[in-house]
Design an enzyme around this catalytic site. Structure first.
Site, PDB file in Angstrom:
ATOM      1  N   LYS A  42       0.806  -1.217   0.000  1.00 46.18           N
ATOM      2  CA  LYS A  42       0.000   0.000   0.000  1.00 46.18           C
ATOM      3  C   LYS A  42       0.846   1.278   0.000  1.00 46.18           C
ATOM      4  O   LYS A  42       0.382   2.336  -0.433  1.00 46.18           O
ATOM      5  CB  LYS A  42      -0.935   0.006   1.207  1.00 46.18           C
ATOM      6  CG  LYS A  42      -2.059  -1.007   1.150  1.00 46.18           C
ATOM      7  CD  LYS A  42      -3.140  -0.585   0.180  1.00 46.18           C
ATOM      8  CE  LYS A  42      -4.392  -1.440   0.342  1.00 46.18           C
ATOM      9  NZ  LYS A  42      -5.481  -0.984  -0.550  1.00 46.18           N
ATOM     10  N   SER A  59       1.109  -9.451  -0.598  1.00 42.15           N
ATOM     11  CA  SER A  59       0.719  -8.054  -0.403  1.00 42.15           C
ATOM     12  C   SER A  59       1.195  -7.439   0.899  1.00 42.15           C
ATOM     13  O   SER A  59       1.397  -6.222   0.968  1.00 42.15           O
ATOM     14  CB  SER A  59      -0.802  -7.917  -0.520  1.00 42.15           C
ATOM     15  OG  SER A  59      -1.453  -8.724   0.438  1.00 42.15           O
TER      16      SER A  59
END
Length: 328
Positions: A60, A311
């Site tokens: 992110k 991720s």
């Protein structure tokens, strides 16, 4: 909402490449890991792009930094607002600290403790809310009206999407041509950006998104061509509890993704167990989802070169130990 909107300007592969330039020297060039044991179990050559080693502990940071760095001086002076269950929250907070921008983050009360603590630790003001009450979007809209801050949503934003795609660009630059690239899918920011990058850098490569069975809105949207939603799905993958794909991510997924798959909660736990014990990688449930899809269907990509974007690794250790002890 249709899969296309005539007035919507979607990000492109050129935007991903431009984002890579902004991130150079600011984001970590995360390692690509390989396991012979994993290869043997699935009959493929598998490369893991380990964004659990990214700044803030997740991919992110790429999208958050790209988006905030593109704001004008006047927008930065007003501050940045977002909403997130954790990883985007920490990414925006860290970016704000690095760029000298005030940040406010709306987070659910039941978000993992380390993610809330990390967001505050990076200097953000955290506004907690009850998932059973008002939505985070409503609360953020109210704060935006009151404070005049710039909203950087967690996935449905062109600059966020472009930033997320840089992980796949780095992976392909290191591994060479791949046959398949897989990512988790929540709101579709990582999957959309990855697809843009992959289709440009490796046109013959298939892009596969993976969701938990209990949060399969994107899979249903992909298969029907119409937007589907979920409401607070009870998956252990807290980063994938988004209600739906967005205005930008839905058309990008429909245009550029080749396949969507789903995995069970027990599949996710077993993938985490493998990554932790065999590869010594601390990976959160959301990050383990594409590995879960490989392990659950080991012959699906036999003989292929497969890239996976892990991720993130922002995990509550007590919760993880409980999951390992009881299975799922």
């Amino acid at each position: 909402m249709s899969t296309t909107e005539t007035n919507l300007i979607l990000p492109t592969a050129a935007d991903v490449r431009a984002a890579a330039g902004r991130l150079r020297g600011n984001a970590n060039a995360t390692p690509v890991m390989h396991s012979r044991t994993l290869d043997e179990r699935v009959g493929a050559r598998v490369y893991l792009k380990c964004e659990n080693f990214q700044r803030g502990g997740a991919f992110k940071f790429r999208g958050a930094f790209n988006a905030v760095s593109r704001l004008s001086d006047e927008e930065r002076a007003r501050g940045v607002l977002t909403y997130s269950s954790g990883n985007h929250a920490q990414a925006v907070a860290l970016t704000g600290r690095l760029l000298g921008v005030k940040t406010v983050v709306v987070m659910p009360e039941d978000a993992p403790g380390p993610k809330i603590e990390g967001t505050r630790g990076y200097g953000a003001e955290v506004v907690l809310y009850d998932r059973a009450g008002r939505s985070r979007e409503e609360i953020a809209a109210e704060l935006q009206r009151e404070r005049g801050m710039t909203l950087i949503p967690p996935y449905d934003h062109p600059d966020v999407i472009a930033g997320q795609g840089t992980a796949a660009l780095e992976m392909i630059a290191e591994t060479g041509a791949l046959d398949v690239v897989m990512t988790p899918c929540g709101g579709g920011g990582l999957l959309s950006g990855t697809a843009l990058a992959v289709k440009s850098a490796a046109p013959g490569c298939r892009v596969v998104g993976v969701e938990p069975e209990w949060a399969d809105d994107a899979t249903r949207s992909f298969r029907t061509g119409e937007l589907h939603t979920v409401h607070n799905p009870p998956t252990i993958s807290d980063g994938l509890r988004t209600p739906s794909l967005g205005r930008y991510t839905l058309p990008l997924v429909m245009q550029n993704v080749d396949e969507m798959r789903t995995v069970s909660e027990s599949d996710i736990v077993e993938a985490m167990r493998f990554l932790w014990t065999r590869m010594k990688l601390v990976v959160e449930p959301s990050g383990a989802v594409p590995v879960a899809a490989l392990l659950a269907d080991p012959g699906a990509f036999a003989g292929k070169r497969v890239g996976i974007v892990i991720s993130g690794g922002n995990v509550d250790l007590a919760s993880a130990c409980e999951l390992f002890a009881r299975g799922a």
